[in-house]
Design an enzyme around this catalytic site. Structure first.
Site, mmCIF file in Angstrom:
data_model
loop_
_atom_site.group_PDB
_atom_site.id
_atom_site.type_symbol
_atom_site.label_atom_id
_atom_site.label_comp_id
_atom_site.label_asym_id
_atom_site.label_seq_id
_atom_site.Cartn_x
_atom_site.Cartn_y
_atom_site.Cartn_z
ATOM 1 N N CYS A 1 -5.812 2.300 5.923
ATOM 2 C CA CYS A 1 -6.510 1.056 6.244
ATOM 3 C C CYS A 1 -5.916 0.505 7.543
ATOM 4 O O CYS A 1 -4.880 0.991 8.012
ATOM 5 C CB CYS A 1 -6.346 0.050 5.104
ATOM 6 S SG CYS A 1 -4.711 -0.699 4.994
ATOM 7 N N GLU B 1 1.130 3.924 1.914
ATOM 8 C CA GLU B 1 1.771 4.304 3.171
ATOM 9 C C GLU B 1 2.933 3.379 3.502
ATOM 10 O O GLU B 1 3.984 3.827 3.951
ATOM 11 C CB GLU B 1 0.751 4.275 4.322
ATOM 12 C CG GLU B 1 -0.396 5.264 4.169
ATOM 13 C CD GLU B 1 -1.603 4.722 3.417
ATOM 14 O OE1 GLU B 1 -2.685 5.318 3.537
ATOM 15 O OE2 GLU B 1 -1.480 3.717 2.681
ATOM 16 N N CYS C 1 -2.161 -0.427 7.222
ATOM 17 C CA CYS C 1 -1.295 0.741 7.140
ATOM 18 C C CYS C 1 -1.247 1.485 8.470
ATOM 19 O O CYS C 1 -0.188 1.953 8.884
ATOM 20 C CB CYS C 1 -1.754 1.663 6.018
ATOM 21 S SG CYS C 1 -1.489 0.941 4.391
ATOM 22 N N HIS D 1 0.849 -1.187 0.000
ATOM 23 C CA HIS D 1 0.000 0.000 0.000
ATOM 24 C C HIS D 1 0.892 1.247 0.000
ATOM 25 O O HIS D 1 2.064 1.187 0.352
ATOM 26 C CB HIS D 1 -0.899 0.009 1.227
ATOM 27 C CG HIS D 1 -1.971 -1.030 1.193
ATOM 28 N ND1 HIS D 1 -3.070 -0.972 2.010
ATOM 29 C CD2 HIS D 1 -2.123 -2.151 0.449
ATOM 30 C CE1 HIS D 1 -3.860 -2.006 1.774
ATOM 31 N NE2 HIS D 1 -3.293 -2.746 0.826
#
Length: 153
Positions: free
Chosen positions: A82, A54, A85, A52
Protein backbone atom coordinates in the site's frame (compact mmCIF):
# COMPACT_ATOMS: atom_id res chain seq x y z
CA UNK A 1 6.35 -21.43 -5.37
CA UNK A 2 9.21 -19.19 -4.25
CA UNK A 3 10.24 -20.30 -0.74
CA UNK A 4 10.18 -16.76 0.66
CA UNK A 5 6.76 -16.06 -0.81
CA UNK A 6 5.59 -19.37 0.64
CA UNK A 7 6.79 -18.18 4.06
CA UNK A 8 5.09 -14.78 3.56
CA UNK A 9 1.85 -16.64 2.79
CA UNK A 10 2.24 -18.83 5.90
CA UNK A 11 2.93 -15.81 8.11
CA UNK A 12 -0.15 -14.08 6.66
CA UNK A 13 -2.31 -17.15 7.26
CA UNK A 14 -1.09 -17.55 10.85
CA UNK A 15 -1.75 -13.91 11.64
CA UNK A 16 -5.19 -14.10 10.12
CA UNK A 17 -5.97 -17.33 12.02
CA UNK A 18 -4.94 -15.59 15.26
CA UNK A 19 -7.18 -12.58 14.47
CA UNK A 20 -4.16 -10.27 14.43
CA UNK A 21 -5.14 -8.50 11.21
CA UNK A 22 -5.66 -8.82 7.49
CA UNK A 23 -4.30 -11.55 5.19
CA UNK A 24 -0.87 -10.03 4.63
CA UNK A 25 2.62 -11.38 5.28
CA UNK A 26 6.16 -10.24 4.52
CA UNK A 27 9.71 -11.60 4.67
CA UNK A 28 13.01 -9.71 4.53
CA UNK A 29 16.16 -11.53 3.40
CA UNK A 30 19.73 -10.55 2.80
CA UNK A 31 21.29 -10.89 -0.67
CA UNK A 32 22.47 -14.43 0.20
CA UNK A 33 18.92 -15.54 0.98
CA UNK A 34 19.17 -15.61 4.77
CA UNK A 35 15.89 -14.70 6.43
CA UNK A 36 16.30 -11.56 8.54
CA UNK A 37 12.68 -11.01 9.61
CA UNK A 38 9.07 -11.82 8.96
CA UNK A 39 5.98 -9.79 9.60
CA UNK A 40 2.25 -10.15 9.39
CA UNK A 41 -0.53 -7.63 9.60
CA UNK A 42 -1.10 -6.82 13.30
CA UNK A 43 -3.53 -3.92 12.94
CA UNK A 44 -6.21 -5.62 15.06
CA UNK A 45 -3.85 -7.15 17.61
CA UNK A 46 -2.00 -3.90 18.29
CA UNK A 47 -4.86 -1.45 17.59
CA UNK A 48 -2.34 0.17 15.27
CA UNK A 49 -3.36 1.14 11.72
CA UNK A 50 0.35 1.28 10.76
CA UNK A 51 1.08 -2.34 11.78
CA UNK A 52 1.01 -3.69 8.24
CA UNK A 53 3.04 -6.79 7.36
CA UNK A 54 5.80 -4.92 5.54
CA UNK A 55 6.18 -2.39 8.33
CA UNK A 56 6.28 -5.05 11.07
CA UNK A 57 8.95 -6.89 9.06
CA UNK A 58 10.93 -3.66 8.56
CA UNK A 59 10.71 -2.81 12.27
CA UNK A 60 11.90 -6.29 13.24
CA UNK A 61 14.77 -6.24 10.73
CA UNK A 62 15.94 -2.79 11.81
CA UNK A 63 15.79 -3.76 15.46
CA UNK A 64 17.65 -7.03 14.86
CA UNK A 65 20.31 -5.42 12.66
CA UNK A 66 20.51 -2.21 14.74
CA UNK A 67 20.18 0.02 11.69
CA UNK A 68 17.56 2.02 9.82
CA UNK A 69 19.26 1.31 6.46
CA UNK A 70 18.09 -1.88 4.76
CA UNK A 71 19.61 -1.09 1.36
CA UNK A 72 21.25 -4.53 1.05
CA UNK A 73 18.06 -6.47 1.76
CA UNK A 74 15.14 -7.87 -0.22
CA UNK A 75 11.44 -7.78 0.65
CA UNK A 76 8.95 -10.50 -0.25
CA UNK A 77 5.34 -9.62 0.45
CA UNK A 78 2.10 -11.45 -0.14
CA UNK A 79 0.48 -8.33 -1.62
CA UNK A 80 1.55 -5.24 -3.54
CA UNK A 81 2.53 -2.68 -0.90
CA UNK A 82 0.00 0.00 0.00
CA UNK A 83 1.19 3.62 -0.23
CA UNK A 84 2.13 3.72 3.47
CA UNK A 85 4.18 0.54 3.21
CA UNK A 86 5.72 1.66 -0.05
CA UNK A 87 6.84 4.85 1.70
CA UNK A 88 8.29 2.84 4.61
CA UNK A 89 10.13 0.62 2.12
CA UNK A 90 11.59 3.69 0.41
CA UNK A 91 12.57 5.25 3.77
CA UNK A 92 14.30 2.00 4.78
CA UNK A 93 16.21 1.96 1.46
CA UNK A 94 15.01 -1.48 0.36
CA UNK A 95 15.54 -1.51 -3.41
CA UNK A 96 14.13 -4.91 -4.40
CA UNK A 97 10.56 -6.10 -3.75
CA UNK A 98 8.70 -9.20 -4.83
CA UNK A 99 4.92 -9.28 -4.35
CA UNK A 100 2.14 -11.78 -5.09
CA UNK A 101 -1.40 -10.36 -4.95
CA UNK A 102 -2.11 -6.93 -6.44
CA UNK A 103 -3.71 -3.84 -4.96
CA UNK A 104 -6.75 -4.65 -7.11
CA UNK A 105 -6.94 -8.04 -5.39
CA UNK A 106 -6.83 -6.21 -2.03
CA UNK A 107 -9.62 -3.86 -3.16
CA UNK A 108 -11.79 -6.84 -4.11
CA UNK A 109 -11.71 -8.08 -0.50
CA UNK A 110 -12.41 -4.67 1.02
CA UNK A 111 -9.05 -2.91 1.43
CA UNK A 112 -8.79 0.68 0.18
CA UNK A 113 -5.26 0.90 -1.14
CA UNK A 114 -6.56 2.14 -4.49
CA UNK A 115 -8.37 5.05 -2.82
CA UNK A 116 -5.10 6.18 -1.22
CA UNK A 117 -3.26 5.83 -4.53
CA UNK A 118 -6.01 7.97 -6.12
CA UNK A 119 -5.57 10.61 -3.42
CA UNK A 120 -1.82 10.71 -4.02
CA UNK A 121 -2.49 11.12 -7.74
CA UNK A 122 -4.83 14.05 -7.05
CA UNK A 123 -7.99 12.17 -7.98
CA UNK A 124 -9.61 11.84 -4.51
CA UNK A 125 -9.18 15.29 -2.99
CA UNK A 126 -12.11 14.86 -0.59
CA UNK A 127 -10.40 12.07 1.36
CA UNK A 128 -8.82 14.37 3.96
CA UNK A 129 -8.46 18.09 4.52
CA UNK A 130 -4.87 19.37 4.72
CA UNK A 131 -4.42 22.75 6.42
CA UNK A 132 -1.10 24.58 6.29
CA UNK A 133 -0.56 26.73 9.43
CA UNK A 134 2.19 28.18 11.65
CA UNK A 135 5.17 27.43 9.42
CA UNK A 136 6.96 30.54 10.64
CA UNK A 137 6.89 29.17 14.20
CA UNK A 138 7.92 25.61 13.40
CA UNK A 139 10.63 26.27 10.81
CA UNK A 140 13.01 27.23 13.64
CA UNK A 141 13.36 23.57 14.64
CA UNK A 142 14.17 22.63 11.05
CA UNK A 143 16.80 25.35 10.83
CA UNK A 144 18.37 24.22 14.08
CA UNK A 145 18.50 20.63 12.80
CA UNK A 146 20.02 21.76 9.51
CA UNK A 147 22.73 23.76 11.32
CA UNK A 148 23.59 21.04 13.85
CA UNK A 149 23.44 17.86 11.77
CA UNK A 150 25.35 16.64 8.78
CA UNK A 151 23.15 13.59 8.13
CA UNK A 152 20.15 14.16 5.87
CA UNK A 153 17.79 11.19 5.55
Amino acid sequence: MNKYMKLAKEVAQNGMNNNEGGPFGAVITDKEGNIISTGNNKVLKNNDPTAHAEITAIREACSKLKTYDLSNYILYTSCEPCPMCLSAIIWSNIKEIYYACTRQDAAEIGFRDDLIYEYLNGKANNLIKLNHIDRENCIEVFEKYKNENKIIY
